[in-house]
Motif scaffolding. Sequence first.
Motif, PDB file in Angstrom:
ATOM      1  N   GLY A   1     -30.084  17.480  33.968  1.00  0.00           N
ATOM      2  CA  GLY A   1     -29.146  17.991  32.966  1.00  0.00           C
ATOM      3  C   GLY A   1     -28.913  19.473  33.138  1.00  0.00           C
ATOM      4  N   PRO A   2     -28.061  20.041  32.301  1.00  0.00           N
ATOM      5  CA  PRO A   2     -27.867  21.497  32.381  1.00  0.00           C
ATOM      6  C   PRO A   2     -29.211  22.223  32.238  1.00  0.00           C
ATOM      7  CG  PRO A   2     -26.303  20.514  30.866  1.00  0.00           C
ATOM      8  CD  PRO A   2     -27.264  19.430  31.224  1.00  0.00           C
ATOM      9  N   LYS A   3     -30.033  21.687  31.314  1.00  0.00           N
ATOM     10  CA  LYS A   3     -31.426  22.138  31.210  1.00  0.00           C
ATOM     11  C   LYS A   3     -32.274  20.883  31.334  1.00  0.00           C
ATOM     12  CE  LYS A   3     -30.210  24.744  27.565  1.00  0.00           C
ATOM     13  NZ  LYS A   3     -30.373  25.284  26.225  1.00  0.00           N
ATOM     14  N   ALA A   4     -33.357  20.955  32.065  1.00  0.00           N
ATOM     15  CA  ALA A   4     -34.148  19.741  32.280  1.00  0.00           C
ATOM     16  C   ALA A   4     -35.635  20.031  32.172  1.00  0.00           C
ATOM     17  CB  ALA A   4     -33.832  19.164  33.649  1.00  0.00           C
ATOM     18  N   VAL A   5     -36.332  19.163  31.452  1.00  0.00           N
ATOM     19  CA  VAL A   5     -37.778  19.272  31.330  1.00  0.00           C
ATOM     20  C   VAL A   5     -38.363  17.912  31.685  1.00  0.00           C
ATOM     21  CG1 VAL A   5     -39.715  19.760  29.789  1.00  0.00           C
ATOM     22  CG2 VAL A   5     -37.558  20.970  29.465  1.00  0.00           C
ATOM     23  N   GLY A   6     -39.211  17.854  32.709  1.00  0.00           N
ATOM     24  CA  GLY A   6     -39.765  16.562  33.093  1.00  0.00           C
ATOM     25  C   GLY A   6     -40.743  16.680  34.235  1.00  0.00           C
ATOM     26  N   VAL A   7     -41.289  15.535  34.647  1.00  0.00           N
ATOM     27  CA  VAL A   7     -42.185  15.543  35.805  1.00  0.00           C
ATOM     28  C   VAL A   7     -41.348  15.966  37.023  1.00  0.00           C
ATOM     29  CG1 VAL A   7     -43.702  14.147  37.251  1.00  0.00           C
ATOM     30  CG2 VAL A   7     -43.651  13.766  34.781  1.00  0.00           C
TER      31      VAL A   7
ATOM     32  N   ALA B   1     -34.695  24.332  35.130  1.00  0.00           N
ATOM     33  CA  ALA B   1     -35.593  23.179  35.252  1.00  0.00           C
ATOM     34  C   ALA B   1     -37.047  23.582  35.043  1.00  0.00           C
ATOM     35  CB  ALA B   1     -35.428  22.550  36.623  1.00  0.00           C
ATOM     36  N   MET B   2     -37.736  22.793  34.248  1.00  0.00           N
ATOM     37  CA  MET B   2     -39.153  23.054  33.978  1.00  0.00           C
ATOM     38  C   MET B   2     -39.936  21.771  34.131  1.00  0.00           C
ATOM     39  SD  MET B   2     -39.786  25.485  30.743  1.00  0.00           S
ATOM     40  CE  MET B   2     -41.556  25.462  30.631  1.00  0.00           C
ATOM     41  N   GLY B   3     -41.068  21.804  34.815  1.00  0.00           N
ATOM     42  CA  GLY B   3     -41.854  20.581  34.961  1.00  0.00           C
ATOM     43  C   GLY B   3     -42.883  20.692  36.060  1.00  0.00           C
ATOM     44  N   ILE B   4     -43.209  19.544  36.662  1.00  0.00           N
ATOM     45  CA  ILE B   4     -44.197  19.538  37.749  1.00  0.00           C
ATOM     46  C   ILE B   4     -43.455  19.844  39.070  1.00  0.00           C
ATOM     47  CG2 ILE B   4     -46.022  18.214  38.902  1.00  0.00           C
ATOM     48  CD1 ILE B   4     -46.665  18.341  35.974  1.00  0.00           C
ATOM     49  N   PHE B   5     -42.470  18.996  39.389  1.00  0.00           N
ATOM     50  CA  PHE B   5     -41.638  19.237  40.562  1.00  0.00           C
ATOM     51  C   PHE B   5     -40.255  19.631  40.047  1.00  0.00           C
ATOM     52  CE2 PHE B   5     -44.743  16.011  41.679  1.00  0.00           C
ATOM     53  CZ  PHE B   5     -45.334  16.573  42.793  1.00  0.00           C
ATOM     54  N   THR B   6     -39.867  20.843  40.298  1.00  0.00           N
ATOM     55  CA  THR B   6     -38.604  21.296  39.709  1.00  0.00           C
ATOM     56  C   THR B   6     -37.626  21.768  40.780  1.00  0.00           C
ATOM     57  OG1 THR B   6     -39.429  23.541  39.412  1.00  0.00           O
ATOM     58  CG2 THR B   6     -39.750  22.027  37.582  1.00  0.00           C
TER      59      THR B   6
ATOM     60  N   ARG C   1     -28.310  13.946  31.130  1.00  0.00           N
ATOM     61  CA  ARG C   1     -27.422  14.419  30.062  1.00  0.00           C
ATOM     62  C   ARG C   1     -26.364  15.362  30.609  1.00  0.00           C
ATOM     63  NH1 ARG C   1     -30.876  15.267  24.600  1.00  0.00           N
ATOM     64  NH2 ARG C   1     -32.392  13.640  24.959  1.00  0.00           N
ATOM     65  N   SER C   2     -25.173  15.245  30.035  1.00  0.00           N
ATOM     66  CA  SER C   2     -24.126  16.184  30.443  1.00  0.00           C
ATOM     67  C   SER C   2     -24.159  17.435  29.564  1.00  0.00           C
ATOM     68  CB  SER C   2     -22.756  15.513  30.359  1.00  0.00           C
ATOM     69  OG  SER C   2     -22.532  15.057  29.051  1.00  0.00           O
ATOM     70  N   HIS C   3     -24.869  17.338  28.430  1.00  0.00           N
ATOM     71  CA  HIS C   3     -24.986  18.487  27.519  1.00  0.00           C
ATOM     72  C   HIS C   3     -26.448  18.625  27.100  1.00  0.00           C
ATOM     73  CE1 HIS C   3     -20.928  16.855  27.025  1.00  0.00           C
ATOM     74  NE2 HIS C   3     -20.543  18.089  26.760  1.00  0.00           N
ATOM     75  N   GLY C   4     -26.840  19.818  26.785  1.00  0.00           N
ATOM     76  CA  GLY C   4     -28.168  20.043  26.204  1.00  0.00           C
ATOM     77  C   GLY C   4     -29.311  19.917  27.188  1.00  0.00           C
ATOM     78  N   THR C   5     -30.494  19.599  26.652  1.00  0.00           N
ATOM     79  CA  THR C   5     -31.699  19.549  27.457  1.00  0.00           C
ATOM     80  C   THR C   5     -32.120  18.108  27.717  1.00  0.00           C
ATOM     81  OG1 THR C   5     -32.403  21.590  26.389  1.00  0.00           O
ATOM     82  CG2 THR C   5     -34.081  20.409  27.610  1.00  0.00           C
ATOM     83  N   ALA C   6     -32.247  17.756  28.982  1.00  0.00           N
ATOM     84  CA  ALA C   6     -32.725  16.414  29.335  1.00  0.00           C
ATOM     85  C   ALA C   6     -34.241  16.438  29.383  1.00  0.00           C
ATOM     86  CB  ALA C   6     -32.157  16.008  30.685  1.00  0.00           C
ATOM     87  N   ARG C   7     -34.856  15.409  28.774  1.00  0.00           N
ATOM     88  CA  ARG C   7     -36.317  15.313  28.796  1.00  0.00           C
ATOM     89  C   ARG C   7     -36.696  13.919  29.245  1.00  0.00           C
ATOM     90  NH1 ARG C   7     -35.074  17.879  24.111  1.00  0.00           N
ATOM     91  NH2 ARG C   7     -35.825  19.999  23.858  1.00  0.00           N
ATOM     92  N   GLY C   8     -37.495  13.832  30.288  1.00  0.00           N
ATOM     93  CA  GLY C   8     -37.915  12.524  30.774  1.00  0.00           C
ATOM     94  C   GLY C   8     -38.793  12.678  31.989  1.00  0.00           C
ATOM     95  N   VAL C   9     -39.319  11.539  32.486  1.00  0.00           N
ATOM     96  CA  VAL C   9     -40.121  11.619  33.702  1.00  0.00           C
ATOM     97  C   VAL C   9     -39.220  12.204  34.810  1.00  0.00           C
ATOM     98  CG1 VAL C   9     -41.419  10.286  35.398  1.00  0.00           C
ATOM     99  CG2 VAL C   9     -41.580   9.693  32.977  1.00  0.00           C
ATOM    100  N   ILE C  10     -38.027  11.611  34.929  1.00  0.00           N
ATOM    101  CA  ILE C  10     -37.009  12.226  35.799  1.00  0.00           C
ATOM    102  C   ILE C  10     -35.936  12.774  34.865  1.00  0.00           C
ATOM    103  CG2 ILE C  10     -35.280  11.829  37.596  1.00  0.00           C
ATOM    104  CD1 ILE C  10     -37.046   9.469  38.527  1.00  0.00           C
ATOM    105  N   ALA C  11     -35.778  14.064  34.824  1.00  0.00           N
ATOM    106  CA  ALA C  11     -34.812  14.671  33.900  1.00  0.00           C
ATOM    107  C   ALA C  11     -33.738  15.416  34.686  1.00  0.00           C
ATOM    108  CB  ALA C  11     -35.524  15.624  32.961  1.00  0.00           C
TER     109      ALA C  11
END
Lengths: 125, 244
Positions: free
Chosen positions: B91-97, B104-109, B79-89
Motif C-alpha cells: 500500500g502507500p504505507k505498509a506494515v507487515g512481515v 514500508a515497515m516490517g521484517i522484510f521491507t 490497499r490503494s489508500h491508507g496503511t496496509a497491515r498484513g503478513v504481506i502488506a
Amino acid sequence: MKLSKKTLDGNMDTLLLAVLSDGPSYGYQMVQDLNAKAPGVLKTGEGTIYPVLHRLEERELIQSSWRTGETGRQRRYYRITLKGKKALADNRLQWAALTKVMGTVLGGMPAPETLRTTTCHGATP
Amino acid sequence: MKNILDRYLDRVLIYANKPEAEAEAVRAELKDHLLQKVDDLVKGGLAREDATLEALRQHGSPKVIGYKLRGPFPWIDIRSHGTARGVIAIGPKAVGVFAMGGFAMGIFTFGGFSCGLVSTGGFALGLLFAWGGFGMGGIVSAGMALGLIAAGGMALGVLAVGNPGMGLWVPYGWHRGDAISHYTSANVPPFLKSLEPVLNAAVSINRYFVFIMPLFMLTLVALQFLLYREGKRVRAEDDWLIGG
C-alpha cells in the motif's frame, strides 16, 4: 474538553462492553445509548462501532445472533459473554488505577480518597 | 438504478473486501442501522431525502468503515489508500512481515522509505541488512552507507568500504590516503579482520548491481501493478466511488 480520536479509538472496546453489560442490544441502539451517556463520543461516525463489534466477537468477548426486529427487518443483536464480563471488569480496574496515577502525578484531579471509592465501586462486575 | 443508501453500502463493502456471505451480513446489519436512523430523522421532521443524506453523513466515511472492517492482520492486505497491515502488506504505507510501499515497515521491507530487519529502498533502514540509495543499519550496501559494516559510494561504519570510506577499519584504500581508518593492516584487531568476508559480501552486492537493479525494478513494477489493480477494483463498481 474534546477527547482525541486516538483516545476514543483505543477505548471503544471498553465503552461497547460497558453498554452491553446492561443487556443485549443492537448497533443502532448502542449508538443511541452511547450518545445519551457521552454525547460526541462517536464523532468519527456511527458506523465505526461495527468494526469494533466484529472484532470483539472474534475475540469471543461478545456473541451475536440474528432476530427479527420490531420493524420486521432482520437485526443483529449482541450480548456480552462471560469472557467479555471479565475483560470489562479488568478494564474498569485498569481505568481506575490509571485515573488515580494521572490524578496524583498531574494534580488538579479528584482526591485519591474519592478515586479509591470509585475503584471499589467500578471493580464490581 | 440503486438508491444512494445502497451505493453507500457498496462502497463500504468494496473497501472491506470481505467474502460474499460475510459481506451480505455486514450489508444487512448496516442497512438496518441506516434505515432506522432515517425513520427516526423523518419522525424528527426531516424530509426523507434529507434524512437519508443526514443518516449517511452521521454514519461516517465508507472508506474508513470499510478498511476498519477488514481483518486485524490478514495474510495479504493490499490497499490503494491508507496503511496496509498484513503478513504481506502492499500500500502507500505498509506494515507487515513483508511490507512494500511508499513507506514500508516490517521484517522484510521494500519501498521509498523502508525500515525493518532486512530493508531495500530509496532510504533503507535495516537492523540486519540495508540496501538502497541511502542505507543505514547493521550490514549496509548503498549509495551512501552508514552502518556497522558499510559498503557503498560513501561508507561510514565500524568496518567500511567506500569512496570515501570512514571507520574503525577500512580495508581498502587506507594506504592510498583516500580513506579514514583508525586501524591499519598492521594493527587491526583480529575480530575486525575476521569480519572482512562479510564486508566483501556486501561489496559483491554492489558489484552485482547490474543484476540486482532489474530485480529491484521488477519488484517496483509489480508493486505498482498491484496498487493499480486495487485502485481499479475500487473504482470498477461506480464512478461515484472515486470521490470522498
